[in-house]
Design an enzyme around this catalytic site. Structure first.
Site, short mmCIF file in Angstrom:
data_model
loop_
_atom_site.label_atom_id
_atom_site.label_comp_id
_atom_site.label_asym_id
_atom_site.label_seq_id
_atom_site.Cartn_x
_atom_site.Cartn_y
_atom_site.Cartn_z
CG ASP A 55 -2.05 -0.87 0.91
OD1 ASP A 55 -2.18 -1.67 0.77
OD2 ASP A 55 -2.91 -0.68 1.92
CG HIS A 201 1.89 0.36 4.41
ND1 HIS A 201 2.17 -0.96 5.35
CD2 HIS A 201 0.95 1.35 4.52
CE1 HIS A 201 0.49 -0.59 5.99
NE2 HIS A 201 0.14 0.26 5.23
#
Length: 244
Positions: A55, A201
């Site tokens: 993400d 991430h």
């Protein structure tokens, strides 16, 4: 009863009901419940496969390191891109897609959708979808809300835009300043099961500065653990039956 009083009374009753309806999907934020009862939203898939997702990118300072690490392992993943980040780094978006990774969206801005109305929610998702689609030549099909928090408006907007919401079954808590490669690996594998979806991430644009290094450092160990458990790793589009 006067018309004005009737309107005030109706509003007092209706507004809490509408607010509750808007927020009802927030129950899916509770991971254990979601993983048991919402397999499609959780990203549950093939029992012999694990979906690897990232993400908050793309970020020219960090994403290339993840691309290199995946290339060395000859693996593909799904990148949930922020539209605002994609606009700043269009060549990097094309590089991710050109390397064979799956491109999905994380909205335009990393703001809670629960605090947005239907129009703002739709506009945010549409802007991200259209921007990323124009850069890659293929409209993205998957969507993950910021903070993993869905709303009724988000579900409706996603359906109108042809987007499937997908969350995760395990994450590394790699966004904090105290995260380390060891803590990220330990947190991921605690809930790692065949058919699951991993969230990491590849950017710290909404995290502690430099937090992405903990995810990058943990990635080889996470992949080794999957291999030791006989689990293949890949993007969500290879993760059927529940994702598509």
């Amino acid at each position: 009863m006067t018309a004005a009083r009737l309107l005030r009374t109706t509003a007092k009753v209706a507004l809490p009901v509408l607010a509750a309806a808007h927020a009802a999907p927030v129950v899916s934020t509770f991971g254990p419940l979601r993983n048991r009862t919402m397999p499609r939203l959780s990203g549950r898939g093939r029992a012999d496969h694990v979906a690897l997702t990232f993400d908050d990118g793309p970020d020219p300072l960090s994403t290339p390191f993840f691309l290199r690490a995946l290339e060395e392992r000859r693996l593909k993943a799904t990148f949930f891109l922020l539209g605002s980040q994609a606009r700043r780094s269009p060549d990097l978006v094309r590089e991710i897609a050109g390397a064979g990774h799956e491109i999905a969206i994380h909205g335009w801005l990393h703001r809670p959708l629960l605090l947005r109305g239907p129009r703002a929610t739709y506009d945010d998702l549409a802007r991200a979808r259209d921007t990323v689609g124009a850069l890659t030549g293929h409209p993205p099909r998957l969507f993950r809300p910021p903070y993993g928090v869905m709303s009724t408006a988000a579900h409706l907007a996603a359906r109108r835009l042809g987007l499937t919401p997908v969350l995760w079954t395990c994450w590394g808590e790699d966004w904090t300043a105290r995260a380390t490669p060891q803590s990220v690996h330990r947190t991921v594998v605690r809930d790692l099961r065949g058919g699951g979806t991993i969230l990491l991430h590849d950017s710290d644009c909404t995290s502690a500065p430099g937090a992405w290094r903990s995810a990058l450092g943990a990635l080889p160990r996470i992949l080794d653990t999957c291999e030791e458990r006989g689990l293949s790793v890949g993007p969500l589009h290879r993760h059927r039956p529940h994702v598509r």
